[in-house]
Design an enzyme around this catalytic site. Structure first.
Site, mmCIF file in Angstrom:
data_model
loop_
_atom_site.group_PDB
_atom_site.id
_atom_site.type_symbol
_atom_site.label_atom_id
_atom_site.label_comp_id
_atom_site.label_asym_id
_atom_site.label_seq_id
_atom_site.Cartn_x
_atom_site.Cartn_y
_atom_site.Cartn_z
ATOM 1 C CB ALA A 56 -1.162 0.021 1.113
ATOM 2 C CB CYS A 57 3.871 2.277 1.147
ATOM 3 S SG CYS A 57 5.456 3.363 1.510
ATOM 4 N N PRO A 58 3.465 3.438 -1.790
ATOM 5 C CG PRO A 58 3.085 5.284 -2.858
ATOM 6 C CD PRO A 58 2.659 4.460 -2.007
#
Length: 218
Positions: A56-58
């Site tokens: 969920a974290c780029p």
């Protein structure tokens, strides 16, 4: 999303009121470096290091991209947290895509941080690069972790791929600095999709680079 204060977890969101409604990302605190020759105190070795990431974290996701394209899947192990970050921050609660913590058997990512520094104070973020040999966090800044994966593990990975070519480093560093600064977004004012857009000026600079894949495009 909470934070650790002297090693104790507190369920507390960023104080956006004091920053005019802006989400201001704090600087990463673990800033050591893995080097091929070990001169940094952290020598690149197959199987020695472990990545903690979130899909969920780029910023964490790009470390996974580097690990894949550089062919390091069998040399740098990985754990993936649950994509929902609630009152306990990042967790290893069972869900599709979660890869448990095989190093500590941690339930929460903040337990990994306190395993490295028992009195740690600050946010608990991904990615995290853990050294199994010394039992500590080497680095938790994505821009620096991808630099390590790009060159320092070339003995085992694909040395023919260089996403930080010397001829473009000044331009890449300039763009990366601007992208990092743009992490501070008006999340209390703008819609989520607008708040996380790359500013047009940065996008233009990226498009002016030669049409090769570099770190600013990952």
């Amino acid at each position: 999303m909470g934070l650790l204060v002297d090693g104790e977890w507190h369920d507390q969101w960023y104080d956006t009121k004091s920053t005019g409604g802006r989400f201001v990302r704090t600087s990463a605190q673990f800033r050591d470096r893995v080097t091929a020759d070990g001169s940094s105190g952290f020598k690149a070795e197959s199987g020695r290091y472990h990545l903690y990431v979130s899909y969920a974290c780029p910023w964490a996701h790009r470390t996974l991209i580097y690990r894949k394209v550089k062919g390091l899947q069998n040399h740098v192990s990985v754990s993936v947290v649950n994509p929902l970050m609630l009152e306990h921050g990042w967790t290893f609660e069972h869900a599709d895509g979660v890869v448990p913590d095989t190093i500590h058997g941690a339930k929460y990512l903040h337990q990994v941080y306190t395993a490295a520094r028992s009195d740690y104070s600050g946010r608990v973020t991904v990615p995290v690069l853990w050294d199994k040999e010394t039992g500590t966090i080497v680095n938790n800044e994505s821009a620096e972790i991808i630099r390590m994966l790009n060159t320092e593990f070339d003995q085992w990975g694909n040395a023919g791929l260089d996403f930080y070519p010397e001829s473009l480093r000044d331009q890449i560093d300039e763009i990366n600095a601007e992208v990092t600064a743009a992490r501070s977004v008006t999340v209390d004012i703008l819609p989520r999709e607008e708040a996380f857009q790359i500013p047009d000026l940065i996008r233009t600079k990226i498009n002016l680079l030669p049409p090769s894949i570099t770190s600013v495009r990952v």
